[in-house]
Design an enzyme around this catalytic site. Sequence first.
Site, short mmCIF file in Angstrom:
data_model
loop_
_atom_site.label_atom_id
_atom_site.label_comp_id
_atom_site.label_asym_id
_atom_site.label_seq_id
_atom_site.Cartn_x
_atom_site.Cartn_y
_atom_site.Cartn_z
N GLU A 190 36.89 44.23 50.59
CA GLU A 190 36.35 45.51 50.12
C GLU A 190 34.82 45.50 50.21
OE1 GLU A 190 38.10 48.10 49.20
OE2 GLU A 190 40.06 47.11 49.30
N ASP A 201 41.53 38.87 41.14
CA ASP A 201 42.79 39.32 41.73
C ASP A 201 43.87 38.24 41.59
OD1 ASP A 201 44.28 41.25 43.77
OD2 ASP A 201 44.43 39.23 44.60
N LYS A 205 47.50 38.04 39.18
CA LYS A 205 48.80 37.70 39.77
C LYS A 205 49.39 36.44 39.15
CE LYS A 205 47.46 39.75 44.22
NZ LYS A 205 47.03 39.45 45.60
N GLY A 302 48.04 44.39 52.79
CA GLY A 302 48.17 45.35 53.88
C GLY A 302 49.07 46.50 53.49
#
Length: 425
Positions: A190, A201, A205, A302
């Site tokens: 990003e 991130d 998770k 993706g």
Amino acid sequence: MKELVIGFLGCGNVGGGVWKLLEGFEKELAQRANLKIRVKKVLVRNVNKARTCSVPQSLLTTCPEDVLCDPEITLVAEFMGGEQPATEYMLRALKSGKTVVTANKMALALNWHRLHEAARHGRAGLYYEASVCGAIPVIDVLSGPMQSNRISSIMGIINGTTNYILSRMYEQGEDYAAVLADAQKLGLAEPDPSSDVEGMDAAYKLSIMASLAFHTRVPFKQVYREGITGVTQEDIAWGKELGYVMKLLAVAKREGDTVEVRVHPTFLPKEHPLSRVHDSFNAVYLSGHACKEMMLQGRGAGDLPTASAIVGDIMRAGNATEHFFPDSAFLAEPDVSLQFTRNWNTRFFVRMSAVDAPGTLEKIAGCLARENVSIATMVQRDAPVDGRLTLVLITHSAPEMSVQAALAAMPKAVCQVQSVIRTEG
């Protein structure tokens, strides 16, 4: 054939990928699930914005109520990202009886207990396969086939951006800043890459995976986190020479009632299965008492890989007669008997600049010995420069606090610690 009417919250890259998959794979989905999926409304910020998918203008809305309050819409797919307003919108949908499918790891990791209670209250489903590792069915494996196992450890490469950066640095000898710039140009990072490169991130998770694996809430706040912004080409080159590959690794281990959860740059032996996971691929390496070791690998990000997991959840939810909730993972806080530790045992790679003088090694070894840390490997490279030389050592497995105490005690006039990297495998 059953018709499932759904609404989108958001239509960015992931939402666009879901639209493309529903549109281009419609016949196959209908045949496989005996389900006709119809998107009725799509919430967006700007109805006039150019999009990569062909959503009809008539479906677009800027009003959340058009999705959340429509009685015909029974399932809401959330693609907004971030904690808010996504969490509040999902809570509203669930409380009103609408099933929610999401890939939002941040909202889940921080608000699982609230979302769970809302789903129970509304007798709705909450599905989130795409929240961890995109197309890789990690959530399904942890929630289903692995229920017959007592999982003791998880090690995962669960952020594609950082894996791409570290792979390039290892394979081509490039510096971090140059590879990050290329990753941004390619759309793999990003414009503001901090969530990825600082490990946020991956930490979200890991909180989700560890909660499911260990059957108790593992809060995000308990995850120790270091990013890759301080990784240097020099460290990667040293690791390569010594037979190691660097990864941003998410690690969760449980022994009895003691749990460790951490995300940080890690050296793995080059023969470890995770060392061979390159570019933007993800992988999760599990160890259970019955299944022993197993690894799941694939596209972790993706639009279409993530969309495949979301559409899979939509199909599953659309045909579900009841929804399953793992109660222990959705508690507001972990069981009181559980202890979270930051004093884990692992090996350490340490690079330092040391004075080239008699007694230097003795002083370094003495500091380590006083903390019961032993040296497995020690290497000196090149001739001294300005009376100092580069010294690299790898410890035997030792407690984190002991190693940190030993390094802090080393006299700076003798040596200056420049890099400390944990090693696994």
